[in-house]
Scaffold this active site. Structure first.
Site, short mmCIF file in Angstrom:
data_model
loop_
_atom_site.label_atom_id
_atom_site.label_comp_id
_atom_site.label_asym_id
_atom_site.label_seq_id
_atom_site.Cartn_x
_atom_site.Cartn_y
_atom_site.Cartn_z
N LEU A 66 25.78 63.64 -32.14
CA LEU A 66 25.25 63.16 -33.16
C LEU A 66 24.75 61.51 -33.53
O LEU A 66 24.24 61.00 -33.67
CB LEU A 66 26.20 64.03 -34.86
N LYS B 157 33.94 74.43 -49.26
CA LYS B 157 35.84 75.41 -49.79
C LYS B 157 36.31 74.41 -50.89
O LYS B 157 36.04 72.87 -51.23
CB LYS B 157 36.53 75.31 -48.59
N ARG C 283 27.80 71.00 -35.66
CA ARG C 283 27.95 72.64 -35.82
C ARG C 283 29.11 72.68 -36.98
O ARG C 283 29.93 73.56 -37.04
CB ARG C 283 28.85 72.96 -34.47
N ILE C 284 28.17 73.04 -37.89
CA ILE C 284 28.84 72.92 -39.47
C ILE C 284 29.99 74.30 -39.21
O ILE C 284 28.62 75.14 -38.97
CB ILE C 284 27.74 72.33 -40.73
N GLY C 285 30.85 73.90 -40.06
CA GLY C 285 31.07 75.68 -40.08
C GLY C 285 32.31 75.89 -39.25
O GLY C 285 32.58 77.23 -39.47
N GLY D 7 34.70 74.83 -35.87
CA GLY D 7 36.14 74.08 -35.40
C GLY D 7 36.76 74.16 -36.41
O GLY D 7 37.06 75.41 -36.54
N LEU D 8 37.21 73.09 -36.87
CA LEU D 8 38.55 73.16 -38.03
C LEU D 8 38.00 74.64 -38.98
O LEU D 8 39.50 74.99 -39.69
CB LEU D 8 38.39 71.69 -38.41
N ASP D 9 36.53 74.30 -39.53
CA ASP D 9 36.17 75.61 -40.82
C ASP D 9 35.99 77.18 -39.94
O ASP D 9 36.10 77.99 -40.95
CB ASP D 9 35.27 75.13 -41.38
#
Length: 150
Positions: free
Chosen positions: A18, A82, A117-119, A121-123
């Protein structure tokens, strides 16, 4: 790309970095928590590259909203998905943040948003859900979404 306003948005998924591949005038977006503790994952890279933690806190945004910074020729958007950094976002809060992002982009004249890739991975949101949500919320707009992955 499809130019029919009633069909899917201009959405591209691109293998690459990115930060290395987004052009200097293209805006960036990623997800954070309301507490604005960005100590891991790609959020930490955003802090190191763009700073602005106090600027973001001063905006006093709630879950489902978007804070942003202006850096040179681009905006950096922070989707508040969140309450606390250790939480996982609710799907509804994620969707509210995307609606807010679209509105801000239209207001500010942003035509390209580059994001990880929002949301995922960790989310831990499912990638299929993220793709479908982004496509649905930006459908009918002229905003190009470039989603990067490594």
């Amino acid at each position: 790309m499809n130019t029919n306003k009633n069909s899917l948005i201009n959405f591209q998924e691109i293998k690459g970095d990115l930060f290395a591949n987004a052009l200097p005038h293209e805006s960036l977006a990623h997800c954070i928590s309301k507490d604005i503790r960005m100590g891991a994952g790609i959020a930490l890279q955003f802090v190191k590259k763009y700073g602005g933690v106090q600027e973001l806190k001063a905006q006093r945004k709630n879950v489902g909203e978007v804070a942003y910074l202006k850096r040179d020729d681009r905006y950096i958007f922070y989707l508040i998905t969140k309450e606390i950094v250790y939480d996982c976002p609710e799907k509804g809060d994620f969707i509210c943040s995307l609606h807010c992002l679209r509105g801000l982009c239209e207001q500010l004249g942003v035509s390209v948003i580059c994001m990880p890739r929002i949301g995922t991975g960790l989310d831990k949101l499912p990638l299929d859900f993220v793709h479908a949500s982004v496509k649905e919320i930006f459908k009918g707009s002229d905003i190009v979404i470039k989603m990067y992955y490594i």
